[in-house]
Design an enzyme around this catalytic site. Structure first.
Site, short mmCIF file in Angstrom:
data_model
loop_
_atom_site.label_atom_id
_atom_site.label_comp_id
_atom_site.label_asym_id
_atom_site.label_seq_id
_atom_site.Cartn_x
_atom_site.Cartn_y
_atom_site.Cartn_z
N ASP A 1 14.87 36.97 45.16
CA ASP A 1 14.28 38.17 44.56
C ASP A 1 13.19 38.78 45.42
OD1 ASP A 1 15.80 38.26 42.26
OD2 ASP A 1 14.63 36.66 41.35
N HIS B 1 13.11 34.23 36.04
CA HIS B 1 14.51 34.17 36.49
C HIS B 1 14.84 35.53 37.10
CE1 HIS B 1 18.57 32.90 36.76
NE2 HIS B 1 18.93 32.87 35.49
N HIS C 1 11.07 28.01 43.70
CA HIS C 1 12.39 27.86 43.08
C HIS C 1 12.51 26.44 42.55
CE1 HIS C 1 16.73 27.88 42.56
NE2 HIS C 1 16.63 29.18 42.55
#
Ligand code: ACO
Length: 431
Positions: free
Chosen positions: A367, A269, A310
């Protein structure tokens, strides 16, 4: 909301079949949703580890279309917010449902600004941590401890208490985040400066020192603000669902947000931004990319390309697009040549053309590029996930408030039990 019904036929152990009618709901966007809540009364549960097919709640805050790569906050596309709005305005939008007018915006910013300081005794709390503690470990502890300092905003049944708790959390997170960093490098804590905007003040608390006035680059402050904005909310992800679950037991908001921080920390995460930069450092040179891509594809190797994939996006993460563009702009404006950016771009190119990543629909996520910008802004790697937590606080609070302000029940999933059936206890001599 519903005019349709789904029919479910469940074979029974006595070879009969049980037919059950289940309501089907239509949201304003997204696929129709089958309501299985009444199954339990018929003696059945659904089985969905990882909640891949389960809507855990009804929400009006954020919509994601993972196939098309769309992210909307209260209907507004993330690209437009990143370009035309700022973090605190987006906070207002997420919390209140509409963009503020000029007066509402001024009042909201003033309220946040007035809550930036933390209780003076919280400073002493930091001394209980080891000098080399990870800032996320400090965040979990200190944010949870806020409930011990702000009793006057923990009556969750009172909308005013909830509002004050929201302001406190959004305002104090950057202060606590910067304190975590200052503690880890042995520098004095910096008090917030209320003449600066949210992001410039955060940079002042991170990098300023009491011996000289802080000089904050507007380019860096704007980039920081965009990073907070891009992380502001993402519907029912692991940390937000954790906040909702903790909140469903009527726990106080500070404890709920501390639970969210804990869930965010993992590399699957929010911890991924830190892991991306470590991975790019480890790759070290464009010539080694193929080796790492091969490792990521090897079923017998646990290595994964960090920043790729994802649960919901099966197309480009729209935040990653904005983040990539921001990384280019920030590096150009600051005149920084980053080897990691070159490796990242090449890695992205190779992965996007590789059948393994194409088949599994693995695209760069937010990210992948955020770590590169944060590094260019001078943010130490250990603070990357903390910055994600600061930005995401408003999303957590908005979802918690939406739940508490509406009708909800304690979250209590069931299980598919595969352990022993009842058996008699055996005394220790007979085992
Ligand atoms: N590199 C290589 N292979 C991958 C990757 C990756 N980054 N991500 C998924 N896969 C593969 C899996 O091995 C699996 O293959 P299989 O079907 O042959 O077994 C398949 O793709 C599906 O993966 P799952 O783990 O089942 O997908 P899930 O939806 O559960 O996980 C997750 C999503 C956790 C994001 C995953 O893609 C991952 O670990 N990515 C790397 C970590 C990361 O970047 N996390 C940040 C997420 S975004 C955020 O939180 C802000």
């Amino acid at each position: 909301m519903t005019s349709k019904t789904a029919k479910l036929s469940i074979p029974q152990r006595d070879n009969t079949t049980m037919d059950i009618d289940l309501p089907v709901y239509e949201g304003s966007e997204g696929p129709d949703v089958v309501d299985v809540a009444k199954l339990t009364a018929q003696g059945h549960f659904t089985f969905d580890p990882g909640f891949t097919s389960t809507a855990s709640c009804e929400s009006k805050i954020t919509y994601i279309d993972g196939e098309k790569g769309i992210l909307l906050h209260r209907g507004y596309p993330i690209e437009q917010l990143a370009e035309q709005s700022d973090y605190l305005e987006t906070c207002y939008l997420l919390l209140n449902g509409e963009l503020p007018n000029a007066d509402q915006k001024r009042e909201f910013v003033d309220m946040v600004t007035n809550h930036t300081m933390v209780h003076e005794q919280i400073r002493t709390f930091f001394n209980g941590f080891r000098r080399d503690a990870h800032p996320m470990a400090i965040m979990c502890g200190v944010v949870g401890a806020l409930s011990a300092f702000y009793h006057d905003s923990t009556d969750i049944s009172d909308p005013y208490h909830r509002e004050v708790a929201a302001f406190r959390l959004i305002a104090k997170m950057p202060t606590i985040a910067a304190m975590s960093y200052k503690f880890s490098i042995g520098q004095p804590f910096m008090y917030p400066r209320n003449d600066l905007d949210y992001s410039a003040n955060f940079l002042h608390m991170m990098f300023g020192n009491p011996c000289e006035p802080s000089v904050i680059s507007p380019t860096i402050a704007r980039a920081m603000d965009r990073i907070f904005l891009l992380h502001a909310d993402h519907e029912q992800n692991a940390s937000t669902s954790t906040v909702r679950l903790a909140g469903s037991s009527q726990a106080n908001p500070f404890a709920c947000i501390a639970a969210g921080i804990a869930a965010l920390w993992g590399p699957s995460h929010g911890g991924a931004n830190e892991a991306v930069v470590k991975m790019l450092d480890e790759i070290g040179d464009v010539s080694r990319i193929d080796e790492f891509v091969a490792k990521a594809k090897d079923k017998n190797d646990p290595f994964r390309l960090m920043g790729f994939g994802h649960r919901v996006y099966k197309n480009f993460d729209p935040r990653a697009k904005v983040m990539k563009q921001a990384a280019d702009e920030v590096l150009a404006e600051l005149g920084i040549q980053d080897e990691n950016l070159e490796i990242a771009k090449r890695l992205e190119e190779i992965a996007l053309n590789d059948p393994y990543f194409i088949e599994k629909k693995l695209y760069p996520n937010v990210d992948f590029y955020s770590g590169i910008i944060l590094k260019a802004l001078g943010i130490p790697t250990s603070m990357f996930t903390v910055i994600f937590a600061v930005g995401r606080t408003v999303g957590w609070v908005a979802h918690w408030n939406e739940m508490i302000g509406g009708s909800y029940r304690i979250g209590r999933p069931r299980q598919l039990y595969t352990g022993y059936s009842a058996r008699d206890f055996v005394s220790v001599e007979d085992r």
